[in-house]
Design a protein around this motif. Structure first.
Motif, PDB file in Angstrom:
ATOM      1  N   LEU A   1     -24.042  -2.497 -21.979  1.00  0.00           N
ATOM      2  CA  LEU A   1     -23.568  -1.853 -22.144  1.00  0.00           C
ATOM      3  C   LEU A   1     -22.413  -1.130 -22.044  1.00  0.00           C
ATOM      4  N   ARG A   2     -22.485  -1.565 -20.411  1.00  0.00           N
ATOM      5  CA  ARG A   2     -21.155  -1.121 -19.559  1.00  0.00           C
ATOM      6  C   ARG A   2     -20.199  -2.152 -19.545  1.00  0.00           C
ATOM      7  N   GLN A   3     -19.929  -3.147 -20.179  1.00  0.00           N
ATOM      8  CA  GLN A   3     -19.125  -4.426 -20.287  1.00  0.00           C
ATOM      9  C   GLN A   3     -18.801  -4.216 -21.701  1.00  0.00           C
TER      10      GLN A   3
ATOM     11  N   PRO B   1     -16.070   5.997 -22.308  1.00  0.00           N
ATOM     12  CA  PRO B   1     -16.048   6.467 -20.913  1.00  0.00           C
ATOM     13  C   PRO B   1     -17.534   8.113 -21.286  1.00  0.00           C
ATOM     14  N   GLU B   2     -17.384   8.689 -22.191  1.00  0.00           N
ATOM     15  CA  GLU B   2     -18.200   9.985 -22.838  1.00  0.00           C
ATOM     16  C   GLU B   2     -19.337   9.083 -23.356  1.00  0.00           C
ATOM     17  N   TYR B   3     -19.009   7.843 -24.416  1.00  0.00           N
ATOM     18  CA  TYR B   3     -20.403   7.498 -25.120  1.00  0.00           C
ATOM     19  C   TYR B   3     -20.960   6.935 -23.592  1.00  0.00           C
ATOM     20  N   LEU B   4     -20.649   6.466 -22.787  1.00  0.00           N
ATOM     21  CA  LEU B   4     -21.612   5.163 -21.710  1.00  0.00           C
ATOM     22  C   LEU B   4     -22.551   6.457 -20.892  1.00  0.00           C
TER      23      LEU B   4
ATOM     24  N   LEU C   1     -25.702   6.044 -20.499  1.00  0.00           N
ATOM     25  CA  LEU C   1     -26.342   5.595 -18.949  1.00  0.00           C
ATOM     26  C   LEU C   1     -27.649   6.239 -18.431  1.00  0.00           C
ATOM     27  N   THR C   2     -27.164   7.819 -19.113  1.00  0.00           N
ATOM     28  CA  THR C   2     -27.999   9.280 -18.080  1.00  0.00           C
ATOM     29  C   THR C   2     -29.613   9.074 -19.514  1.00  0.00           C
ATOM     30  N   TRP C   3     -29.091   8.712 -20.488  1.00  0.00           N
ATOM     31  CA  TRP C   3     -30.959   8.987 -21.492  1.00  0.00           C
ATOM     32  C   TRP C   3     -31.199   7.353 -20.480  1.00  0.00           C
ATOM     33  N   LEU C   4     -30.775   6.324 -20.761  1.00  0.00           N
ATOM     34  CA  LEU C   4     -31.637   5.207 -19.901  1.00  0.00           C
ATOM     35  C   LEU C   4     -32.884   5.983 -19.250  1.00  0.00           C
ATOM     36  N   GLU C   5     -32.100   6.257 -17.718  1.00  0.00           N
ATOM     37  CA  GLU C   5     -32.343   6.927 -16.901  1.00  0.00           C
ATOM     38  C   GLU C   5     -33.599   7.594 -17.040  1.00  0.00           C
TER      39      GLU C   5
ATOM     40  N   PHE D   1     -20.907   9.128 -28.404  1.00  0.00           N
ATOM     41  CA  PHE D   1     -21.551   9.899 -28.328  1.00  0.00           C
ATOM     42  C   PHE D   1     -22.462  10.912 -28.913  1.00  0.00           C
ATOM     43  N   LEU D   2     -21.208  11.716 -29.694  1.00  0.00           N
ATOM     44  CA  LEU D   2     -22.243  12.898 -30.732  1.00  0.00           C
ATOM     45  C   LEU D   2     -22.543  12.297 -31.132  1.00  0.00           C
ATOM     46  N   GLY D   3     -22.654  10.781 -32.086  1.00  0.00           N
ATOM     47  CA  GLY D   3     -24.225  10.313 -32.843  1.00  0.00           C
ATOM     48  C   GLY D   3     -24.637  10.373 -32.016  1.00  0.00           C
TER      49      GLY D   3
END
Ligand code: GLU
Length: 447
Positions: A12-14, A20-23, A27-31, A105-107
């Motif tokens: 995803l990072r790549q 940035p907002e979407y990442l 990424l917070t969710w994955l944590e 990010f909103l979706g």
């Protein structure tokens, strides 16, 4: 961290390096869901990638003409994020900051909010980089009509059901719905929600986002043996969500002492607590000026230019304006002020570092917007239910259903946190509860 999750995060990072907002949200969710990834089927079916990325992303140009006859071109989007548990569903935002990262990010957040409501709706979002500030009614109406001309072929009651978000309130939904009806020739009520009461809207829908957040806070307080009576609430924004928060908080005995805009914040020690003040918030919104200093002038209270309200002491902080409106310095203020409750109304209002600080502070009980911010979409789903039975529930019936929905989200989040040994971490709890629900639906439907 789970190995499969680490690989998904790296991809995803790549792939989304410029978003940035979407990442940040994904990424917070994955944590957060990391403790709940023990099931080997998640990797077998590549569920994390299929949940983290949108199923479909639509983008289109929206041409429109201003009152002087000058042509403009805006960029419109609809992200159909996840359809595992129902038709795509989510808001439309008209704001200059709208871009592919923001709608994604909103979706993404919407998919989880919607799953938590317990109602059969998938997740979506969309909007345009149109700035309603300083535009005339006729210009906004023409923009809505052009936007719908581009969008109508992608939506529908069983496909994708848009609603409002920043810059899109019931007035705009009326213009969007009118154009949809003209283009399709169908009175397809559930193609949009947030409609006016005269043509298929639901009672309570307009105030539902704010009501839901206050109901969530009330449920947290109840669990701590407290009530809202006499509590001071620190609120940001002055839009639809803040307006609903002020009304329900006042009804339940609390006081909202701050509101904010891009120009600064106001401090009203008596509380934003009278019908005149609520109406003034609506007038501020429709004035198109996007500032709160006028509230201070009208009601003779203090205005703090260029500042955020998080420095004001209170019992609970409720960010209700926009993404990343609260940073590490703000989080330090909140902790130093001994604020006990941090309840997110807006989507992802804290930066990743600020959120970490608040979650780790033993003094602050935190809950995220996927849980506390889903009152709006919950009543949207109730609006769809009423449209399909061609019947309208009373105000108190809808309000009571909303209260129950928010209570059951609290219960599900707290139970998931307990089950995974996370104590009272409602943010991880709500992410895990929603993840379990969506993953079960996706597993059942196969690859
Ligand atoms: N944007 C709103 C939300 O945050 C509305 C979504 C809807 O009602 O579909 O949930």
């Amino acid at each position: 961290m789970n190995e499969y999750a680490v690989r998904v995060a790296a991809n995803l990072r790549q792939r989304y390096a410029g978003e940035p907002e979407y990442l940040q949200s994904v990424l917070t969710w994955l944590e957060m869901i990391d403790p709940a990834l023990e099931d080997p089927r998640y990797e077998k079916l590549d569920l994390l990638t299929r949940m983290a990325e949108p199923e479909r992303m639509i983008s289109f140009l929206v041409p429109w003409v201003d009152d002087k006859g000058i042509a403009h071109t805006c960029h419109g989007y609809r992200v159909q994020f996840n359809s595992a548990i129902g038709p795509y569903k989510g808001g439309l935002r008209f704001h200059p900051s709208v871009n592919p990262s923001v709608v994604k990010f909103l979706g993404f957040e919407q998919t989880y909010k919607n799953a938590l409501t317990g109602l059969p709706i998938g997740g979506a979002s969309g909007g345009a980089d149109f700035d309603p500030r300083g535009k005339s009614r006729r210009e906004i109406m023409r923009f809505c009509q052009s936007f719908m001309t581009c969008l109508y072929r992608h939506i529908g009651a069983d496909t994708d059901v848009p609603a409002g978000d920043m810059g899109v309130a019931s007035r705009e939904i009326g213009w969007l719905y009118g154009q949809y009806k003209r283009l399709t020739g169908r009175a397809e009520s559930s193609a949009l929600t947030g409609k006016g009461l005269t043509y298929g809207g639901s009672r309570v829908r307009q105030a539902a986002a704010g009501f839901g957040t206050v109901y969530f806070l009330a449920r947290m307080l109840e669990d701590q043996g407290e009530t809202l009576e006499g509590k001071r609430l620190i609120v940001s924004g002055f839009g639809n969500m803040s307006w609903g928060v002020c009304r329900k908080a006042t009804e339940l005995g609390a006081k909202v002492v701050t509101l904010s805009g891009p120009d600064g914040y106001i401090y009203d020690p008596d509380g934003v607590s009278t019908p005149e003040k609520y109406q003034f918030m609506v007038d501020m919104r429709y004035s198109g000026e996007d500032r709160v200093s006028t509230y201070a002038e009208k009601f003779g209270v203090e205005f703090f230019p260029g500042k955020r309200p998080w420095e004001v002491p209170g019992d609970a902080v409720l960010p209700c304006a926009t993404q990343n409106e609260l940073d590490v310095d703000d989080a330090i203020h909140i902790i130093a002020n001994d604020v006990r409750y941090y309840v997110e109304g807006a989507n992802m209002p804290a930066t990743a570092e600020a959120l970490k600080l608040l979650r780790l502070s033993p003094k602050v009980l935190t809950v995220g917007s996927k849980a506390a911010g889903c009152g709006g979409v919950a009543v949207s789903a109730l609006e769809m239910a009423q449209n399909s039975i061609r019947y309208n529930w009373s105000r108190s019936e809808v309000d009571e259903k909303l209260r129950q929905i928010m209570g059951s989200i609290y219960d599900a989040s707290a139970a998931a946190a307990r089950e995974y040994g996370l104590g009272y971490d409602l943010i991880a709890g709500n992410d895990i509860a929603a993840f379990k629900k969506i993953s079960e639906a996706m597993i059942a439907q196969g690859l």
